[in-house]
Design a protein around this motif. Sequence first.
Motif, PDB file in Angstrom:
ATOM      1  N   THR A  12       1.047  -1.198  -0.098  1.00  0.00           N
ATOM      2  CA  THR A  12      -0.069  -0.118  -0.047  1.00  0.00           C
ATOM      3  C   THR A  12       0.821   1.239  -0.028  1.00  0.00           C
ATOM      4  O   THR A  12       2.134   1.188   0.313  1.00  0.00           O
ATOM      5  CB  THR A  12      -0.979   0.060   1.278  1.00  0.00           C
ATOM      6  N   GLY A  13       0.331   2.433  -0.267  1.00  0.00           N
ATOM      7  CA  GLY A  13       0.932   3.613  -0.494  1.00  0.00           C
ATOM      8  C   GLY A  13       0.757   4.175  -1.959  1.00  0.00           C
ATOM      9  O   GLY A  13      -0.221   3.977  -2.666  1.00  0.00           O
ATOM     10  N   ARG A  14       1.892   5.072  -2.337  1.00  0.00           N
ATOM     11  CA  ARG A  14       1.662   5.463  -3.659  1.00  0.00           C
ATOM     12  C   ARG A  14       2.438   4.369  -4.501  1.00  0.00           C
ATOM     13  O   ARG A  14       3.689   4.354  -4.764  1.00  0.00           O
ATOM     14  CB  ARG A  14       2.548   6.913  -3.881  1.00  0.00           C
ATOM     15  N   VAL A  15       1.623   3.431  -4.878  1.00  0.00           N
ATOM     16  CA  VAL A  15       2.108   2.175  -5.740  1.00  0.00           C
ATOM     17  C   VAL A  15       1.656   1.926  -7.056  1.00  0.00           C
ATOM     18  O   VAL A  15       1.885   1.088  -7.668  1.00  0.00           O
ATOM     19  CB  VAL A  15       2.260   0.966  -4.741  1.00  0.00           C
ATOM     20  N   GLN A  16       0.395   2.744  -7.440  1.00  0.00           N
ATOM     21  CA  GLN A  16      -0.186   2.574  -8.729  1.00  0.00           C
ATOM     22  C   GLN A  16       0.276   3.779  -9.438  1.00  0.00           C
ATOM     23  O   GLN A  16       0.256   4.981  -8.928  1.00  0.00           O
ATOM     24  CB  GLN A  16      -1.485   2.250  -8.716  1.00  0.00           C
ATOM     25  N   GLY A  17       0.564   3.643 -10.802  1.00  0.00           N
ATOM     26  CA  GLY A  17       0.890   4.697 -11.555  1.00  0.00           C
ATOM     27  C   GLY A  17       2.322   5.202 -11.660  1.00  0.00           C
ATOM     28  O   GLY A  17       2.775   6.104 -11.985  1.00  0.00           O
ATOM     29  N   VAL A  18       2.973   4.184 -10.818  1.00  0.00           N
ATOM     30  CA  VAL A  18       4.611   4.339 -10.695  1.00  0.00           C
ATOM     31  C   VAL A  18       5.362   3.578 -11.113  1.00  0.00           C
ATOM     32  O   VAL A  18       6.683   3.315 -10.766  1.00  0.00           O
ATOM     33  CB  VAL A  18       4.767   4.712  -9.363  1.00  0.00           C
ATOM     34  N   ALA A  19       4.992   2.381 -12.311  1.00  0.00           N
ATOM     35  CA  ALA A  19       5.569   1.327 -12.800  1.00  0.00           C
ATOM     36  C   ALA A  19       5.937   0.285 -11.992  1.00  0.00           C
ATOM     37  O   ALA A  19       7.034  -0.447 -11.739  1.00  0.00           O
ATOM     38  CB  ALA A  19       6.944   1.836 -13.418  1.00  0.00           C
ATOM     39  N   TYR A  20       5.260   0.094 -10.664  1.00  0.00           N
ATOM     40  CA  TYR A  20       5.423  -0.742  -9.620  1.00  0.00           C
ATOM     41  C   TYR A  20       5.299  -2.237 -10.007  1.00  0.00           C
ATOM     42  O   TYR A  20       6.227  -3.246  -9.668  1.00  0.00           O
ATOM     43  CB  TYR A  20       4.541  -0.447  -8.285  1.00  0.00           C
ATOM     44  N   ARG A  21       4.359  -2.409 -11.004  1.00  0.00           N
ATOM     45  CA  ARG A  21       4.141  -3.990 -11.210  1.00  0.00           C
ATOM     46  C   ARG A  21       5.341  -4.206 -12.374  1.00  0.00           C
ATOM     47  O   ARG A  21       5.667  -5.333 -12.171  1.00  0.00           O
ATOM     48  CB  ARG A  21       2.784  -4.081 -11.941  1.00  0.00           C
ATOM     49  N   ALA A  22       5.727  -3.197 -13.071  1.00  0.00           N
ATOM     50  CA  ALA A  22       6.663  -3.740 -14.106  1.00  0.00           C
ATOM     51  C   ALA A  22       8.123  -3.922 -13.256  1.00  0.00           C
ATOM     52  O   ALA A  22       8.737  -4.930 -13.532  1.00  0.00           O
ATOM     53  CB  ALA A  22       6.933  -2.716 -15.184  1.00  0.00           C
ATOM     54  N   TRP A  23       8.264  -3.214 -12.390  1.00  0.00           N
ATOM     55  CA  TRP A  23       9.633  -3.159 -11.454  1.00  0.00           C
ATOM     56  C   TRP A  23       9.225  -4.485 -11.014  1.00  0.00           C
ATOM     57  O   TRP A  23      10.465  -5.029 -10.618  1.00  0.00           O
ATOM     58  CB  TRP A  23       9.399  -2.181 -10.638  1.00  0.00           C
ATOM     59  N   THR A  24       8.346  -4.770 -10.039  1.00  0.00           N
ATOM     60  CA  THR A  24       8.156  -6.191  -9.571  1.00  0.00           C
ATOM     61  C   THR A  24       8.428  -7.354 -10.233  1.00  0.00           C
ATOM     62  O   THR A  24       9.115  -8.202  -9.977  1.00  0.00           O
ATOM     63  CB  THR A  24       6.715  -6.179  -8.919  1.00  0.00           C
ATOM     64  N   GLU A  25       7.811  -7.489 -11.674  1.00  0.00           N
ATOM     65  CA  GLU A  25       7.929  -8.538 -12.578  1.00  0.00           C
ATOM     66  C   GLU A  25       9.472  -8.756 -12.894  1.00  0.00           C
ATOM     67  O   GLU A  25      10.052  -9.578 -12.629  1.00  0.00           O
ATOM     68  CB  GLU A  25       7.293  -8.116 -13.918  1.00  0.00           C
ATOM     69  N   GLY A  26      10.205  -7.668 -13.165  1.00  0.00           N
ATOM     70  CA  GLY A  26      11.696  -7.502 -13.490  1.00  0.00           C
ATOM     71  C   GLY A  26      12.609  -8.163 -12.288  1.00  0.00           C
ATOM     72  O   GLY A  26      13.402  -9.113 -12.302  1.00  0.00           O
ATOM     73  N   GLU A  27      12.463  -7.688 -11.129  1.00  0.00           N
ATOM     74  CA  GLU A  27      12.846  -8.040  -9.798  1.00  0.00           C
ATOM     75  C   GLU A  27      12.828  -9.643  -9.529  1.00  0.00           C
ATOM     76  O   GLU A  27      13.611 -10.284  -9.164  1.00  0.00           O
ATOM     77  CB  GLU A  27      12.509  -7.059  -8.725  1.00  0.00           C
ATOM     78  N   ALA A  28      11.579  -9.944  -9.541  1.00  0.00           N
ATOM     79  CA  ALA A  28      10.939 -11.249  -9.280  1.00  0.00           C
ATOM     80  C   ALA A  28      11.656 -12.384 -10.283  1.00  0.00           C
ATOM     81  O   ALA A  28      12.199 -13.317 -10.076  1.00  0.00           O
ATOM     82  CB  ALA A  28       9.337 -11.473  -9.151  1.00  0.00           C
ATOM     83  N   ARG A  29      11.717 -11.952 -11.605  1.00  0.00           N
ATOM     84  CA  ARG A  29      12.210 -12.841 -12.728  1.00  0.00           C
ATOM     85  C   ARG A  29      13.839 -12.849 -12.391  1.00  0.00           C
ATOM     86  O   ARG A  29      14.542 -13.627 -12.609  1.00  0.00           O
ATOM     87  CB  ARG A  29      12.113 -12.227 -13.950  1.00  0.00           C
ATOM     88  N   ARG A  30      14.391 -11.707 -11.942  1.00  0.00           N
ATOM     89  CA  ARG A  30      15.903 -11.656 -11.870  1.00  0.00           C
ATOM     90  C   ARG A  30      16.158 -12.477 -10.553  1.00  0.00           C
ATOM     91  O   ARG A  30      17.315 -13.123 -10.634  1.00  0.00           O
ATOM     92  CB  ARG A  30      16.266 -10.151 -11.379  1.00  0.00           C
ATOM     93  N   ARG A  31      15.256 -12.674  -9.797  1.00  0.00           N
ATOM     94  CA  ARG A  31      15.592 -13.502  -8.697  1.00  0.00           C
ATOM     95  C   ARG A  31      15.091 -15.138  -8.732  1.00  0.00           C
ATOM     96  O   ARG A  31      15.056 -15.840  -7.826  1.00  0.00           O
ATOM     97  CB  ARG A  31      14.922 -13.133  -7.391  1.00  0.00           C
TER      98      ARG A  31
END
Length: 92
Positions: A12-31
Amino acid sequence: MSTTKTVSVVITGRVQGVAYRAWTEGEARRRGLSGHVRNRADGAVEALFSGPEAAVDAMVEACREGPAAARVADVAVRPAEAPPGDGFRILG
């Protein structure tokens, strides 16, 4: 041998409209994690992470910061069932 861990997180917080999903996808795949991420109607982002325990724990910690434009207020974590299949993706 590493233990597989699966968690569901709600960020929660300011997490929509800031590329949070794309960032999460990249970080999760990297791990090397499986799961998904999606926006919720209430303004939060919800994700499911599954993989080696250390990688899941590191991903949850990374979610506390998120991408540069995000302002994370809270990350709620709870145990979950492993997702079917492999890979990580963004849902609707």
